[in-house]
Enzyme design. Structure first.
Site, PDB file in Angstrom:
ATOM      1  N   ASN A   9      10.925  -9.971  -1.585  1.00 24.79           N
ATOM      2  CA  ASN A   9      11.143  -8.547  -1.325  1.00 24.79           C
ATOM      3  C   ASN A   9      12.047  -8.429  -0.103  1.00 24.79           C
ATOM      4  O   ASN A   9      11.629  -8.714   1.018  1.00 24.79           O
ATOM      5  CB  ASN A   9       9.797  -7.855  -1.086  1.00 24.79           C
ATOM      6  N   LYS A  11      13.308  -5.747   1.243  1.00 23.99           N
ATOM      7  CA  LYS A  11      13.135  -4.520   2.019  1.00 23.99           C
ATOM      8  C   LYS A  11      14.518  -3.890   2.269  1.00 23.99           C
ATOM      9  O   LYS A  11      15.376  -3.978   1.404  1.00 23.99           O
ATOM     10  CB  LYS A  11      12.340  -4.795   3.296  1.00 23.99           C
ATOM     11  N   HIS A  95       3.666  -0.608  -1.945  1.00 24.08           N
ATOM     12  CA  HIS A  95       3.758  -1.534  -0.818  1.00 24.08           C
ATOM     13  C   HIS A  95       3.156  -0.881   0.424  1.00 24.08           C
ATOM     14  O   HIS A  95       3.236   0.334   0.614  1.00 24.08           O
ATOM     15  CB  HIS A  95       5.217  -1.912  -0.573  1.00 24.08           C
ATOM     16  N   GLU A  97       4.097  -0.705   3.367  1.00 23.04           N
ATOM     17  CA  GLU A  97       5.047   0.058   4.174  1.00 23.04           C
ATOM     18  C   GLU A  97       5.354   1.415   3.543  1.00 23.04           C
ATOM     19  O   GLU A  97       5.615   2.392   4.260  1.00 23.04           O
ATOM     20  CB  GLU A  97       6.330  -0.772   4.361  1.00 23.04           C
ATOM     21  N   GLU A 167      -1.782  -7.933  -0.086  1.00 20.09           N
ATOM     22  CA  GLU A 167      -0.996  -8.023   1.136  1.00 20.09           C
ATOM     23  C   GLU A 167      -1.788  -7.510   2.335  1.00 20.09           C
ATOM     24  O   GLU A 167      -1.806  -6.303   2.602  1.00 20.09           O
ATOM     25  CB  GLU A 167       0.277  -7.192   1.007  1.00 20.09           C
ATOM     26  N   GLY A 173       5.085  -9.641   8.042  1.00 18.07           N
ATOM     27  CA  GLY A 173       6.094  -9.642   9.087  1.00 18.07           C
ATOM     28  C   GLY A 173       5.605 -10.116  10.437  1.00 18.07           C
ATOM     29  O   GLY A 173       6.345 -10.081  11.415  1.00 18.07           O
ATOM     30  N   SER A 213       3.769 -13.154   5.349  1.00 15.92           N
ATOM     31  CA  SER A 213       4.272 -14.292   6.118  1.00 15.92           C
ATOM     32  C   SER A 213       4.193 -15.603   5.341  1.00 15.92           C
ATOM     33  O   SER A 213       3.780 -16.647   5.866  1.00 15.92           O
ATOM     34  CB  SER A 213       3.530 -14.416   7.463  1.00 15.92           C
TER      35      SER A 213
END
Length: 252
Positions: A9, A11, A95, A97, A167, A173, A213
């Protein structure tokens, strides 16, 4: 038998020239999709470039998001119908985010799941977990509620095809991945939730990924776990050679 899926992904990263350079390196170097399926989810503005440079079609292309309507006065949104016409195989929905920065709800994500299926693509549904909820013992409620919310009205046949990505937001991240045992615990819980909703045969067919990660030095251990069928990698998917190491995890 569940075929592993190694997905990246990007982003909001890469311009068309950078996407073209990436495809030049990886398009014919990823594994045979009958053995290990690979995919890259990229920003909508570079998907055309990627599709034009995916001649062997070994790498599956995916969108990072879509709207739940096929067309209309929805300025700035991406049509799932158009994505399907462009040859996208997958669309990421839900997701962490998107939930955090754009206030996406379980109901909205469920509408997107149905829109993706309506256009003959496969949703990769992300479910989250925060460190705070983990420490307070509420992890089960958090994960289960997002899975059940996303799957409302989804048929058994669709559930078999659907992909769910676990996730933990504290790992995304951060550079710190969940341990293989922690990741397996979350993926197992998701599979048991699906079994409760649809039965064991459906849960056994559905693929569950871990995201957070993921790197070449930890993917091999993650992939030894029974309920982890692949990964959804962020930063490690931006570099072509690193992504190829992920896809060839059996050689690490």
């Amino acid at each position: 038998m569940r075929i592993p899926l190694i997905a990246g992904n990007w982003k909001m990263n890469k311009n068309p020239a950078e996407a073209d350079a990436f495809m030049t390196v990886v398009a014919d170097q990823v594994p045979d999709p009958d053995q290990v399926e690979t995919a890259i989810a990229a920003p909508a503005v570079v998907l055309t470039t990627m599709a034009q440079n995916n001649a062997p079609d070994r790498l599956r292309l995916a969108a990072e998001n879509c709207y739940y309507e096929d067309a209309g006065a929805y300025t700035g949104e991406t049509s799932p119908k158009t994505l399907a016409e462009m040859g996208m195989r997958y669309v990421i929905v839900g997701h962490s985010e998107r939930r955090l920065y754009f206030n996406e709800t379980d109901d909205l994500i469920n509408r997107k799941v149905h829109a993706v299926f309506r256009n003959q693509m496969t949703p990769i549904v992300c479910c989250d977990e925060t460190m705070g909820r983990r420490e307070s013992g509420e992890k089960i409620h958090w994960v289960v509620s997002q899975v059940t919310g996303a799957l409302k009205g989804v048929s058994e046949q669709q559930a078999r095809q659907l992909v769910i990505a676990y996730e933990p937001s504290w790992a995304i991240g951060s550079g710190t991945s969940a341990s293989a045992d922690q990741a397996e615990e979350g993926c197992y819980l998701i599979r048991q939730t699906v079994a409760d909703l649809y039965g064991d045969p459906v849960a056994d067919d559905m693929r569950v990924l871990y995201g957070g990660s993921v790197k070449p030095d930890n993917i091999a251990e993650l992939m030894t776990k029974r309920d982890i069928d692949g990964v959804l990698a962020g930063g490690a998917s931006l570099d072509a050679e690193t992504f190829l190491q992920l896809t060839h995890y059996q050689n690490n």
